[in-house]
Design a protein around this motif. Structure first.
Motif, mmCIF file in Angstrom:
data_model
loop_
_atom_site.group_PDB
_atom_site.id
_atom_site.type_symbol
_atom_site.label_atom_id
_atom_site.label_comp_id
_atom_site.label_asym_id
_atom_site.label_seq_id
_atom_site.Cartn_x
_atom_site.Cartn_y
_atom_site.Cartn_z
ATOM 1 N N UNK A 62 71.432 76.777 -3.054
ATOM 2 C CA UNK A 62 72.891 76.876 -3.255
ATOM 3 C C UNK A 62 73.653 75.959 -2.302
ATOM 4 N N UNK A 63 73.403 76.131 -0.999
ATOM 5 C CA UNK A 63 74.124 75.310 -0.022
ATOM 6 C C UNK A 63 73.533 73.902 0.036
ATOM 7 N N UNK A 64 72.246 73.799 -0.251
ATOM 8 C CA UNK A 64 71.571 72.489 -0.193
ATOM 9 C C UNK A 64 72.266 71.484 -1.113
ATOM 10 N N UNK A 65 72.703 71.945 -2.294
ATOM 11 C CA UNK A 65 73.392 71.048 -3.233
ATOM 12 C C UNK A 65 74.654 70.460 -2.591
ATOM 13 N N UNK A 66 75.412 71.313 -1.911
ATOM 14 C CA UNK A 66 76.643 70.857 -1.241
ATOM 15 C C UNK A 66 76.313 69.906 -0.083
ATOM 16 N N UNK A 67 75.257 70.251 0.668
ATOM 17 C CA UNK A 67 74.856 69.415 1.809
ATOM 18 C C UNK A 67 74.397 68.038 1.324
ATOM 19 N N UNK A 68 73.611 68.037 0.240
ATOM 20 C CA UNK A 68 73.081 66.778 -0.294
ATOM 21 C C UNK A 68 74.209 65.856 -0.742
#
Length: 291
Positions: A62-68
């Motif tokens: 979930x957060x990885x998408x935003x971080x990427x």
């Protein structure tokens, strides 16, 4: 954002059902399903295209998408092997700047990772941490002197409070002092249980720890200072003298303890929970000089 983002609960449910994913209690899994909170975390982390980010516990990404989307490169360390196919084949497959490592973060050589991925320059850490492992992870990052500029983490609300309080409060303890020695803590957001799936029983908070270039106090022997801190909070109700005298980690006599306290101007009947970080540093320096 054209792709389906996991901040949307509907998409999260679809992914979990598609893979018949079962939440693991032992990993303390609660996935964030609130886009406002995700945006706040990204904004607070001040991640730019120059940044290498280490994410601890990506869950389904979930957060990885935003971080990427925000960073130059992301390495996500996930302990639960059942999540790896979801991350690699599904939720993160559209991003080529993310590497997923199936490993226990406490066993990863983060300094080597920072060297390899960021030329040894300070990295940013972002995580949604289960309660039972928050302290060992944070202390591991600090004590091993990993090059870090900031740690932005979601933790249980009471743990976030504990990290930023001062002397004389019931939440003040070894964790408060350790965090405040290494970093400046600031709570970014309080996050209610309904922002997660499944709903946890307690509230959470996002806290950011911005690493000091130089600690706020000067201490000759860091390890000794932390042994003193642990000893004084292990038996909170006892006076500092008794706490230090009874500690398995220390071997100072009562006379030496009283001498060091006299030298630093700390009253002999005081309890450890009344001391500031500066007083613990002064005390550690006095003991260091004695020996």
């Amino acid at each position: 954002m054209t792709r389906p983002y996991l901040g949307n609960p509907k998409y999260t449910i679809e992914v979990l059902q598609k893979y018949n994913f079962a939440f693991q209690k032992r990993f303390g899994q609660n996935f964030l399903i609130d886009t406002h909170v995700l945006e706040k975390i990204i904004e607070a982390s001040q991640i730019t295209k120059d940044d290498f980010v280490l994410e601890i516990g990506p869950g389904i990404g979930t957060m990885t998408q935003y971080l990427a989307e925000a960073a130059r490169e992301v390495v996500a360390v996930e302990i639960d092997k059942t999540l790896i196919p979801i991350l690699e084949n599904d939720t993160l497959k559209d991003w080529d700047n993310v590497t997923v490592i199936n490993e226990d973060i406490l066993k990863v050589d983060i300094a080597a990772l920072a060297q390899e991925k960021n030329g040894g320059k300070p990295i940013k850490v972002v995580a949604n941490l289960p309660y039972y492992i928050t302290t060992p992870i944070i202390m591991g990052l600090f004590e091993n002197h990993v090059p870090i500029s900031s740690i932005t983490i979601m933790v249980q609300k009471e743990v976030a409070d504990r990290m930023q309080v001062g002397p004389g409060t019931k939440d003040y303890g070894a964790l408060s002092l350790a965090v405040q020695y290494y970093a400046k803590p600031q709570i970014i957001a309080n996050v209610p249980p309904n922002c997660f799936m499944p709903r946890p029983k307690v509230g959470s908070a996002v806290i950011q720890l911005v690493r000091y270039e130089e600690p706020p106090v000067q201490v000759e022997n860091e390890k000794l200072m932390f042994r003193l801190i642990r000893a004084s909070f292990n038996q909170r109700r006892k006076t500092l003298v008794n706490g230090l005298k009874n500690s398995q980690e220390l071997d100072f006599s009562k006379e030496e303890i009283e001498k060091a306290m006299a030298e630093t101007g700390i009253p002999v009947n005081v309890r450890g929970e009344a001391l500031t970080l500066k007083e613990f540093a002064d005390l550690a320096n006095a003991f260091h000089k004695l020996r």
